[in-house]
Enzyme design. Structure first.
Site, PDB file in Angstrom:
ATOM      1  N   HIS A 178      21.166  14.403 -11.808  1.00  0.00           N
ATOM      2  CA  HIS A 178      21.322  13.433 -13.218  1.00  0.00           C
ATOM      3  C   HIS A 178      21.281  14.152 -14.223  1.00  0.00           C
ATOM      4  O   HIS A 178      20.835  15.423 -14.147  1.00  0.00           O
ATOM      5  CB  HIS A 178      20.554  12.352 -13.158  1.00  0.00           C
ATOM      6  CG  HIS A 178      19.242  12.547 -12.978  1.00  0.00           C
ATOM      7  ND1 HIS A 178      18.636  13.172 -11.852  1.00  0.00           N
ATOM      8  CD2 HIS A 178      18.246  12.529 -13.830  1.00  0.00           C
ATOM      9  CE1 HIS A 178      17.430  13.046 -11.941  1.00  0.00           C
ATOM     10  NE2 HIS A 178      17.105  13.033 -13.162  1.00  0.00           N
TER      11      HIS A 178
ATOM     12  N   ARG B 134      17.500   9.247 -29.349  1.00  0.00           N
ATOM     13  CA  ARG B 134      17.256   8.711 -28.109  1.00  0.00           C
ATOM     14  C   ARG B 134      15.863   9.009 -27.506  1.00  0.00           C
ATOM     15  O   ARG B 134      15.513  10.362 -27.577  1.00  0.00           O
ATOM     16  CB  ARG B 134      18.291   8.721 -27.157  1.00  0.00           C
ATOM     17  CG  ARG B 134      18.123   8.214 -25.700  1.00  0.00           C
ATOM     18  CD  ARG B 134      19.268   8.609 -24.921  1.00  0.00           C
ATOM     19  NE  ARG B 134      19.160   7.659 -23.377  1.00  0.00           N
ATOM     20  CZ  ARG B 134      18.715   8.139 -22.480  1.00  0.00           C
ATOM     21  NH1 ARG B 134      18.636   9.700 -22.582  1.00  0.00           N
ATOM     22  NH2 ARG B 134      18.439   7.631 -21.291  1.00  0.00           N
TER      23      ARG B 134
ATOM     24  N   ASP C  31      15.170  15.313  -9.466  1.00  0.00           N
ATOM     25  CA  ASP C  31      13.883  15.108  -9.823  1.00  0.00           C
ATOM     26  C   ASP C  31      12.868  15.794  -8.359  1.00  0.00           C
ATOM     27  O   ASP C  31      13.296  15.574  -7.366  1.00  0.00           O
ATOM     28  CB  ASP C  31      13.327  13.739 -10.035  1.00  0.00           C
ATOM     29  CG  ASP C  31      13.989  13.363 -11.233  1.00  0.00           C
ATOM     30  OD1 ASP C  31      14.404  14.256 -12.257  1.00  0.00           O
ATOM     31  OD2 ASP C  31      13.974  12.115 -11.543  1.00  0.00           O
TER      32      ASP C  31
ATOM     33  N   HIS D 164      20.153  18.027 -13.035  1.00  0.00           N
ATOM     34  CA  HIS D 164      18.975  18.150 -12.063  1.00  0.00           C
ATOM     35  C   HIS D 164      18.498  17.140 -11.186  1.00  0.00           C
ATOM     36  O   HIS D 164      19.186  16.149 -11.323  1.00  0.00           O
ATOM     37  CB  HIS D 164      17.648  18.693 -12.903  1.00  0.00           C
ATOM     38  CG  HIS D 164      17.212  17.413 -13.797  1.00  0.00           C
ATOM     39  ND1 HIS D 164      17.937  17.068 -14.793  1.00  0.00           N
ATOM     40  CD2 HIS D 164      16.262  16.396 -13.365  1.00  0.00           C
ATOM     41  CE1 HIS D 164      17.326  15.811 -15.322  1.00  0.00           C
ATOM     42  NE2 HIS D 164      16.123  15.729 -14.227  1.00  0.00           N
TER      43      HIS D 164
HETATM   44  C1  LIG Z   1       6.090  16.634 -12.010  1.00  0.00           C
HETATM   45  C2  LIG Z   1       7.244  17.166 -12.722  1.00  0.00           C
HETATM   46  C3  LIG Z   1       8.780  16.799 -12.757  1.00  0.00           C
HETATM   47  C4  LIG Z   1       9.028  17.674 -13.724  1.00  0.00           C
HETATM   48  C5  LIG Z   1       8.295  18.918 -13.520  1.00  0.00           C
HETATM   49  C6  LIG Z   1       7.027  18.324 -13.415  1.00  0.00           C
HETATM   50  O1  LIG Z   1       5.872  19.123 -12.863  1.00  0.00           O
HETATM   51  C7  LIG Z   1       6.614  18.028 -14.952  1.00  0.00           C
HETATM   52  C8  LIG Z   1       7.946  17.905 -15.604  1.00  0.00           C
HETATM   53  C9  LIG Z   1       9.139  17.157 -15.138  1.00  0.00           C
HETATM   54  C10 LIG Z   1      10.470  17.395 -15.834  1.00  0.00           C
HETATM   55  C11 LIG Z   1      10.628  16.459 -16.847  1.00  0.00           C
HETATM   56  C12 LIG Z   1      12.280  16.781 -17.433  1.00  0.00           C
HETATM   57  C13 LIG Z   1      13.236  16.920 -16.271  1.00  0.00           C
HETATM   58  C14 LIG Z   1      12.608  17.805 -15.161  1.00  0.00           C
HETATM   59  C15 LIG Z   1      13.397  18.416 -14.247  1.00  0.00           C
HETATM   60  C16 LIG Z   1      11.781  19.000 -15.968  1.00  0.00           C
HETATM   61  O2  LIG Z   1      12.546  20.140 -16.327  1.00  0.00           O
HETATM   62  O3  LIG Z   1      10.638  18.593 -16.311  1.00  0.00           O
HETATM   63  C17 LIG Z   1      11.348  17.256 -14.505  1.00  0.00           C
HETATM   64  C18 LIG Z   1      10.861  18.015 -13.618  1.00  0.00           C
HETATM   65  C19 LIG Z   1      11.128  17.980 -12.275  1.00  0.00           C
HETATM   66  O4  LIG Z   1      11.551  16.906 -11.762  1.00  0.00           O
HETATM   67  O5  LIG Z   1      11.327  18.838 -11.473  1.00  0.00           O
HETATM   68  O1  AKG Z   2      16.353  10.566 -20.589  1.00  0.00           O
HETATM   69  C1  AKG Z   2      16.993  10.585 -19.342  1.00  0.00           C
HETATM   70  O2  AKG Z   2      17.615   9.614 -19.213  1.00  0.00           O
HETATM   71  C2  AKG Z   2      16.603  11.383 -18.039  1.00  0.00           C
HETATM   72  C3  AKG Z   2      15.551  11.835 -18.134  1.00  0.00           C
HETATM   73  C4  AKG Z   2      15.107  12.563 -16.823  1.00  0.00           C
HETATM   74  O3  AKG Z   2      15.957  12.880 -16.043  1.00  0.00           O
HETATM   75  C5  AKG Z   2      13.969  13.175 -16.583  1.00  0.00           C
HETATM   76  O4  AKG Z   2      12.761  13.189 -17.249  1.00  0.00           O
HETATM   77  O5  AKG Z   2      13.926  13.672 -15.386  1.00  0.00           O
HETATM   78 FE   FE2 Z   3      15.027  13.555 -14.075  1.00  0.00          FE
END
Ligand SMILES: C=C1C[C@]23C[C@@]1(O)CC[C@H]2[C@@]12CCC[C@@](C)(C(=O)O1)[C@H]2[C@@H]3C(=O)O
Ligand code: AKG
Ligand code: FE2
Length: 352
Positions: free
Chosen positions: A287, A297, A232, A230
């Site tokens: 990533h 982890r 961010d 994904h």
């Molecule tokens: C601020 C945010 C980034 C995130 C979506 C969210 O609203 C809250 C959760 C975040 C997270 C964390 C894990 C990876 C990720 C891709 C996910 O599924 O939830 C990220 C989201 C993002 O960057 O889109």
């Molecule tokens: O755990 C990690 O190293 C990656 C976490 C991550 O990509 C995320 O929270 O968006």
């Molecule tokens: Fe991420």
């Protein structure tokens, strides 16, 4: 099972993680294979000749601006050291993160994240976009986590809240510093070029989320995925990977490159919104996180987002007749809605 029940169970599985402690073989719903991944992305085929590695940048050095610019253009990420965040706070944050995830599942489920929300305990929001489930669990918070923490530890949540609030404050300060360096490296300033992002009426309306991630020991790590590929949904993300391997970044030509943990370093990811603001000069990094069969982890990710009604668009000074704007303006809120509708097609969908 009738079709309605089946789709409800599936939605539930995408939202709530497994009780990982009580699983000794990888369930089929967690077994990723080359057929469930794009053909150019075999599950753990990591091409790393060790000559290619993510830059580690000392932001106190005079050459830092050029190094940051190069890293954001070439990798969409880098590690930062000499940033001033105390190592003791890294350790306390990791300790409290482990403390949370080691609670019994039924307790963590008391603070389950709603399906389209980001606060609370659950699987990653990207989960429904993949056919297999991920070997991870997460906990999101925005500002004080006290409401949720009180449910997790009715008598004993003060320390968790204090550490998480301190970590968020340090991460916000670091984000401002790093965004300043990124813009500076393009000849821009926070003061002149980030007005759209600044607090209005003296109150900071930036939307920052702190996400704690947990990747339990996995019985079959070569067929599992901790967090699927994904980018961010942020301007930038600051990640503490707590000294355990697992994070990988994708680079054209090199494939998946592991990010070696450096004690006390923060990984900086360029997020989608920075790609828009920089008019494509900086790339949001693809990533993922892989898992292992020996250690549990954890990581913490701090996402810097704009006020939800702020308009995000390519910065005017980066646009001219030879560099036309590449993206349509979109509010922070609209972008998140769109991302969770079309996922990895989102930047394409607002491309001019
Ligand atoms: C601020 C945010 C980034 C995130 C979506 C969210 O609203 C809250 C959760 C975040 C997270 C964390 C894990 C990876 C990720 C891709 C996910 O599924 O939830 C990220 C989201 C993002 O960057 O889109
Ligand atoms: O755990 C990690 O190293 C990656 C976490 C991550 O990509 C995320 O929270 O968006
Ligand atoms: Fe991420």
């Amino acid at each position: 099972m009738n079709p309605t029940m089946e789709s409800q169970t599936q939605a539930f599985n995408h939202l709530l993680p497994l009780d990982f402690d009580n699983v000794s073989t990888l369930p089929d719903s967690y077994a990723w294979s080359t057929t469930t991944l794009p053909s150019d992305d075999p599950c753990h085929c990591t091409i790393n000749d060790r000559k290619t590695s993510l830059p580690v940048i000392d932001i106190g050095e005079p050459g830092a601006y050029d190094l940051v610019r190069h890293a954001c253009e070439k990798w969409g990420a880098f590690q930062v050291i000499n940033h001033g965040v105390p190592l003791s706070l890294f350790r306390e944050t990791e300790f409290q993160t482990r403390r949370l995830f080691s609670l019994p599942t039924e307790r963590k489920l008391l603070v389950a994240r709603p399906p389209s929300g980001f606060i609370g305990y659950g699987s990653a929001r990207i989960s429904p976009f993949y056919p297999k489930l991920m070997w991870s669990e997460g906990f999101g918070m925005k500002g004080s986590p006290v409401e949720l923490a009180r449910k997790l530890w009715p008598q004993d949540h003060a320390k968790f809240c204090e550490v998480m609030e301190r970590w968020q404050a340090e991460m916000k300060t670091m984000c401002d510093k790093i965004v300043g360096i990124m813009l500076g490296s393009l000849g821009l300033t926070h003061e002149d070029d980030m007005k759209w992002f600044e607090p209005k009426n003296g109150c900071d309306q930036t939307q920052c989320v702190l996400q704690l991630n947990s990747y339990p020991v996995c019985p079959d790590p070569n067929r599992a995925m901790g967090l699927a590929p994904h980018t961010d949904t942020s301007l930038i993300t600051l990640l503490n990977q707590c000294n355990i391997n697992g994070l990988q970044v994708y680079q054209d030509g090199a494939g998946w490159v592991p990010v070696e943990p450096v004690e006390g370093a923060l990984v900086v990811n360029v997020g989608d919104l920075m790609q828009i603001v920089s008019n494509g000069k900086f790339k949001s990094v693809l990533h993922r996180a892989v898992v292992n069969n020996t250690c549990h982890r954890v990581s913490t990710a701090f996402f810097l987002g704009p006020p939800s009604d702020a308009e995000v668009s390519p910065l005017r000074k980066l646009v001219d007749s030879t560099h036309p704007p590449l993206y349509q303006p979109v509010t922070g809120n609209e972008y998140v809605q769109l991302k969770y509708k079309v996922f990895n097609k989102v930047l394409e969908s607002i491309r001019l």
